[in-house]
Design an enzyme around this catalytic site. Structure first.
Site, PDB file in Angstrom:
ATOM      1  N   GLU A 338      10.202   1.729  -8.590  1.00  0.00           N
ATOM      2  CA  GLU A 338       9.666   1.898  -9.960  1.00  0.00           C
ATOM      3  C   GLU A 338      10.741   2.235 -10.976  1.00  0.00           C
ATOM      4  OE1 GLU A 338       5.150   3.268  -8.982  1.00  0.00           O
ATOM      5  OE2 GLU A 338       6.663   4.836  -8.873  1.00  0.00           O
TER       6      GLU A 338
HETATM    7  N1  IFG Z   1       4.073   5.064  -6.088  1.00  0.00           N
HETATM    8  C1  IFG Z   1       5.296   5.864  -6.268  1.00  0.00           C
HETATM    9  C2  IFG Z   1       5.230   7.303  -5.787  1.00  0.00           C
HETATM   10  C3  IFG Z   1       3.861   7.930  -6.013  1.00  0.00           C
HETATM   11  C4  IFG Z   1       2.798   7.034  -5.396  1.00  0.00           C
HETATM   12  C5  IFG Z   1       1.439   7.708  -5.414  1.00  0.00           C
HETATM   13  C6  IFG Z   1       6.184   4.843  -4.223  1.00  0.00           C
HETATM   14  C7  IFG Z   1       7.362   4.346  -3.453  1.00  0.00           C
HETATM   15  C8  IFG Z   1       2.780   5.707  -6.112  1.00  0.00           C
HETATM   16  N2  IFG Z   1       6.397   5.204  -5.518  1.00  0.00           N
HETATM   17  O1  IFG Z   1       5.108   4.952  -3.659  1.00  0.00           O
HETATM   18  O2  IFG Z   1       6.222   8.068  -6.472  1.00  0.00           O
HETATM   19  O3  IFG Z   1       3.633   8.134  -7.392  1.00  0.00           O
HETATM   20  O4  IFG Z   1       0.508   7.018  -4.600  1.00  0.00           O
END
Ligand code: IFG
Length: 530
Positions: A338
């Site tokens: 992200e």
């Molecule tokens: N995605 C984000 C996390 C967390 C997650 C919550 C990943 C690799 C959603 N990144 O999962 O930081 O916010 O379900």
């Protein structure tokens, strides 16, 4: 116990339930799974082979001695002592640990021994044989003795003394990497809570704990060369609570505690995104020289290290260097997910340099699968966290990385993310990857989950617990249990053993043990709990 027989056992329970209902009308309680499954058929994760001998078993009681050796004593003795500790509590028995050299190694009791010739058992496999004279645990390496000891725990009564039924287990893991991740950045958790999790996951043969140490909302590990990271960047968390951080000694203590249970710790410093806590701590890390406020919300993707600034690379070198020195394990996780505020070309250039820093400190890179869109360094491990809805091109990038020799850890968010709600009634948790009931979390095959990622490219599986909405042990355990047990089985057991109808019965028989240990698990309606 072959899978077909296990499925047959499941059908028997079903038949018994039907006949029972038929006989007494529909108010009769179907028989508990443990009434139909022998202790060898209840084992979780399911072993490669487990067979009750039908003969007399071993009377585990006040006279039981744990015998280590003969052979290289020290590490085997430590396994024996830890197993004794694990068994003394529930049993209330003295369980002295005796060095095989002193007595006749073959005396009564629980015998732990290494066999250099048993190469087929590999790094974690074991054989467990029970006869009236005792239980013999044999392994090629000490970790195998510990793993076998966890199986023995399930062959013993949940409380008190009792008989270990006669029989044989021969067992080795399917995947080398069987992990659980905990995010202590969104909400801070003390080391003691994480140690408790290590005890819980080691019981089901999970061998890796990935700790997500830093994120937008908090920096949780002390770094001597950048003290404000923890002192200031750690003094906050989602919702505005006090946060906190681990000292280096606390981190060392967790690593040692986990190592004794043959659990490796993989620390993660997420970069170049998910860095607001670091940017808030040091103005010099920001491209505009201004430190943002600390962040207590749950948005993602808004922060980025300043890729064009040399100071950034001194920062990651210092941080990763100090962390590598604290980490005996081979992996350092550098996140990479992200990075929505980092242009793609900048991201790739940054990850090139970050990976070089990890290598310079003698470690191997793990990163979320977005690294596959950049240039994974030789040997870098890619952790997939996509869902059934993830774009084919994104999955293809992971397959390309796999084909180029990058091992893949599978953490599909719509199966293995423990912060996903079970259903709409689940209080904590998120639902961006959909609801994940127990059956869905178990019903997938890591060997075939991703197109063009063959089993040979799968290093293993990992179940992350993100803590945006998890602030208490009760919520942590509600979300992690029982789904973590299913991921543990997917990581350990032969694919032929993976069948929901049989698994749900074995899972049901775990409830007395979970209850005895005070684990606040979710009594999912689809499981016939004891
Ligand atoms: N995605 C984000 C996390 C967390 C997650 C919550 C990943 C690799 C959603 N990144 O999962 O930081 O916010 O379900």
């Amino acid at each position: 116990m072959r899978a077909t027989r296990r499925t047959l056992a499941a059908l028997l329970v079903l038949a018994a339930a039907v006949s029972c209902t038929a006989a007494h009308g529909d108010d009769a309680e179907p028989p508990h799974a443990s009434a139909v499954l022998t202790p060898y058929e209840r084992l979780l994760p399911a072993p490669v082979s487990a067979r009750a001998s039908g003969g007399a078993g071993y009377a585990f009681g006040p006279g039981t001695v744990i015998r280590t050796g003969p052979g290289p004593g020290e590490e085997v003795r430590r396994v024996g002592e830890l197993l004794a500790e694990q068994l003394r509590g529930p049993s209330g028995l003295p369980l002295p640990v005796v060095d095989g050299e002193e007595g006749s190694g073959d005396g009564d009791g629980i015998r732990l021994r290494l066999d250099a010739r048993a190469r087929e058992l590999g790094a974690e496999g074991y054989r467990l044989r029970t006869t009236p004279s005792g239980v013999t645990l044999t392994a090629h390496a000490p970790a195998g003795l510990f793993r076998g000891g966890q199986t023995l725990r399930q062959l013993l009564p949940v409380r008190g003394a009792g008989e270990v039924p006669g029989g044989d287990v021969t067992d080795t893991p399917r995947f080398a990497y069987r992990g659980a991740m905990v995010d202590i950045a969104r909400h801070h958790f003390p080391v003691d809570q994480v140690k408790r999790y290590v005890d819980q996951l080691a019981q089901y043969k999970i061998n890796t704990l990935h700790v997500h140490l830093t994120d937008d909302q908090g920096w949780r590990i002390a770094v001597d060369s950048w003290p404000r990271l923890a002192a200031y960047g750690g003094a906050s968390e989602v919702g505005g609570g006090p946060g906190g951080h681990w000292t280096k000694d606390e981190y060392r203590d967790l690593v040692a505690y986990a190592a004794r249970r043959y659990v490796d710790v993989v620390p993660e410093i997420d970069m170049p995104g998910h860095v607001n806590a670091a940017l808030a701590s040091y103005a010099e890390l920001n491209c505009d020289g201004k430190a943002p406020e600390r962040y207590t919300g749950i948005k993602v993707g808004f922060s980025s290290l300043c890729v064009g600034e040399e100071r950034t690379y001194e920062f990651i070198d210092d941080v990763l260097g100090e962390l590598a020195a604290l980490t005996p394990g081979r992996y350092l996780h550098i996140g990479g997910d992200e990075a929505h505020s980092t242009p793609a070309a900048d991201y790739a250039a940054f990850m090139d340099r970050a990976q070089a820093v990890v290598a310079k400190h003698g470690k191997t890179v793990v990163a979320w699968h977005q690294l596959a869109n950049a240039r994974p360094a030789p040997g870098a491990v890619v952790q997939y966290w996509g869902t059934d809805k993830t774009a084919a091109a994104e999955k293809a990038a992971v397959a390309t990385a796999a084909r180029s020799g990058h091992p893949v850890i599978l953490s599909p968010a719509d199966r293995a993310y423990l912060d996903m709600k079970y259903d709409k009634a689940t209080k904590p948790g998120l639902a961006w990857a959909g609801y994940v009931p127990v059956q869905r979390s178990y019903s997938w095959n890591p060997g075939t989950h991703l197109p063009d990622v063959p089993e040979s490219a799968v290093l293993g599986v990992e179940a992350p617990l993100w803590t945006e909405t998890i602030a208490t042990r009760a919520d942590w355990e509600l979300m992690a249990f029982p789904r973590l047990l299913g991921i543990a089985e997917l990581g350990w057991s032969p694919s032929a053993s993976l069948a929901w109808p049989a698994y749900r019965l074995r899972l049901a028989t775990q409830s007395p043990r979970l209850t005895a240990q005070g684990t606040a698990y979710y009594r999912a309606p689809e499981v016939p709990w004891e």
